[in-house]
Design an enzyme around this catalytic site. Structure first.
Site, short mmCIF file in Angstrom:
data_model
loop_
_atom_site.label_atom_id
_atom_site.label_comp_id
_atom_site.label_asym_id
_atom_site.label_seq_id
_atom_site.Cartn_x
_atom_site.Cartn_y
_atom_site.Cartn_z
NE ARG A 129 4.19 -14.62 -18.36
CZ ARG A 129 4.92 -13.74 -18.25
NH1 ARG A 129 6.11 -13.74 -18.46
NH2 ARG A 129 4.80 -12.32 -18.55
CB CYS A 189 15.13 -12.78 -13.65
SG CYS A 189 13.14 -12.77 -13.02
CB ALA A 229 9.64 -4.44 -27.52
CG ASP A 284 11.33 -16.20 -10.19
OD1 ASP A 284 10.50 -15.36 -10.44
OD2 ASP A 284 12.40 -16.45 -10.84
CG HIS A 306 8.69 -11.97 -26.05
ND1 HIS A 306 7.39 -12.13 -25.35
CD2 HIS A 306 9.61 -11.73 -25.14
CE1 HIS A 306 7.53 -11.91 -24.12
NE2 HIS A 306 8.96 -11.67 -23.91
NE ARG A 307 11.11 -15.33 -21.88
CZ ARG A 307 11.90 -15.60 -20.77
NH1 ARG A 307 11.51 -15.18 -19.66
NH2 ARG A 307 12.99 -16.00 -20.79
CG ASN A 317 12.05 -17.28 -17.24
OD1 ASN A 317 12.20 -16.23 -17.24
ND2 ASN A 317 11.04 -17.85 -16.56
N GLY A 371 1.26 -8.69 -17.83
CA GLY A 371 1.35 -9.05 -16.41
C GLY A 371 2.74 -8.64 -16.02
CG HIS A 405 7.89 -16.11 -14.07
ND1 HIS A 405 8.70 -15.29 -14.62
CD2 HIS A 405 7.37 -17.08 -14.65
CE1 HIS A 405 8.73 -15.68 -15.72
NE2 HIS A 405 7.73 -16.57 -16.01
CD GLU A 461 6.63 -18.70 -19.01
OE1 GLU A 461 7.53 -17.84 -18.66
OE2 GLU A 461 6.06 -18.77 -19.77
#
Length: 417
Positions: free
Chosen positions: A193, A346, A18, A231, A127-128, A100, A23, A229, A161
């Site tokens: 973030r 991730c 979606a 990572d 959404h998170r 996360n 970023g 992020h 995060e």
């Protein structure tokens, strides 16, 4: 005995493209593409299976209830009536990226000698932002033993995060370590973030030794290039810090501090002249699992995209051939996750703990992975197109699939969340 357990997120049946994450360049590029939830979840199972065969200990975190009807109700709407954008946010499967889920400080680092976990609030993106209550519920079941302390999220507006912006360096999993929190500074084209205030709050809550705790700023160039992020541009394990030359804002000062606190540290820095920031981010070279194998060697588990990027693969081959700290490179296929901007790192949350203190329902072996794979093969949707999100039959299939998985794992207390 303390060991590193990699808890992988099982990719949920609502996995779709979606494009909800500004970023995150991969997610933006995939916006509107057809996703393959079944293939995605099976790729994740294959990665876990490969890790088991390397001698690593594996656990799982579970798909969240999707659509998130409780979240929609708090917005005074229902899925059937919601706008397309709200539907996509309510249906997001992004909890699959277990890095996360939380920030983890192992027992040797904390004042009370317990392993502390603070669930991430993920407040930056809508959404998170509604993931943390269900993540917290899972963590409190999996880590109910008194060996752990599970903390609720740091309150907004301080964005956190989780482990994607946290690294640990130590001479062994059972020894006191150096913990590094990486934060961003707002003001660029893409959101930063991780807020320093959130990282500092977590360090206090975990009872960390201030002399062994570092706060490093991520370079604005890395964030602008798509490293949403830390990572995506740096990863650490044991005594090895593996990072891109442009990962941090003040590299010289940061590295000097690390070397003073941990003289044995091995910093492997990839020069921009050999691997550009663009190539590093596109290939997810650093969003790899840097792990210690049972024999003591350090291995790097990279996505296929790293092998497909000439500059990255050339650097890796030269490093291994040159007897560098990373002695072995393993390649895994996680293309469906990569399409939404998540590589091997991730998909997992590492927890240093005694496996006997973890709820065994959250630990896996080959047989349990076989069982999970059978549920996925039978119930996960094969494909989801962007215009399918209003399909009532698809929503019923997604909800049934998750229920079937939790029932098969006997973690039924999460079904109605």
């Amino acid at each position: 005995m303390l060991t590193e357990i990699n808890f992988d997120g099982i990719i949920g049946p609502s996995h779709n493209y979606a494009g909800l994450s500004p970023g995150n360049l991969a997610a933006t590029r995939s916006h509107g593409a057809v996703s393959r939830p079944r293939a995605a979840a099976l790729q994740g199972i294959s990665k876990m299976r490969a890790n088991l065969r390397l001698g690593l200990v594996e656990g799982i975190l579970l798909p969240h209830a999707r659509p998130d009807h409780q979240w929609l109700a708090s917005l005074h709407t229902r899925y059937e009536e919601a706008s397309d954008h709200l539907r996509a946010q309510a249906l997001s499967a992004s909890a699959m990226w277990a890095a996360n889920a939380a920030t983890v400080s192992p027992a040797p680092d904390t004042a009370d000698g317990r392993c502390h976990l603070t669930v991430a609030n993920l407040a930056t993106l809508p959404h998170r932002s509604h993931e943390w209550p269900e993540t917290l519920a899972q963590l409190r079941i999996a880590f109910a033993n008194d060996a752990f302390r599970v903390h609720a999220a740091v309150p907004p507006p301080f964005g956190d995060e989780g482990a994607a912006n946290h690294m640990r360096l130590a001479g062994g999993h059972d020894r006191p370590g150096i913990e590094v929190f990486v934060f961003g500074v707002p003001g660029g084209a893409f959101p930063a973030r991780q807020h320093r205030e959130a990282s500092e709050a977590i360090a206090r809550g975990h009872g960390l030794d201030r002399a062994r705790t570092f706060f490093a700023q991520q370079s604005p160039e890395a964030i602008e290039a798509g490293a949403f992020h830390n990572d995506v541009v740096a990863v650490a394990n044991g005594l090895v810090l593996f990072a891109h030359e442009q990962a941090f804002a003040d590299t010289a000062s940061f590295y000097a501090g690390l070397r003073a606190a941990l003289p044995e540290i091995e910093i492997v820095e990839v020069p921009a002249s050999q691997v550009s920031l663009e190539d590093a981010i596109r290939s997810y070279l650093f969003n790899a699992q840097l792990v210690t194998l049972p024999g003591g060697d350090t291995a790097l588990i990279v996505p296929e995209e790293a092998r497909d990027t000439p500059s990255v693969w050339r650097w890796l081959q030269e490093h291994v051939a040159g007897n560098g700290p990373i002695r072995r490179v393993e390649v895994v296929d996680v293309r469906e996750s990569m399409g939404n901007g998540g590589g091997p790192a991730c998909l997992r949350l590492r927890v240093v703990a005694d496996p006997r203190t973890v709820d065994p329902r959250f630990l896996v072996d080959e047989a349990k992975l076989d069982s999970i794979g059978e549920v996925i093969e039978r119930y996960w949707p094969e494909a989801i197109k962007s215009d399918d999100l209003g399909d009532a039959d698809l929503i019923r299939q997604i909800e049934e699939a998750r229920s079937r998985l939790l029932t098969s794992l006997r973690i039924v207390e999460l079904i109605d969340r």
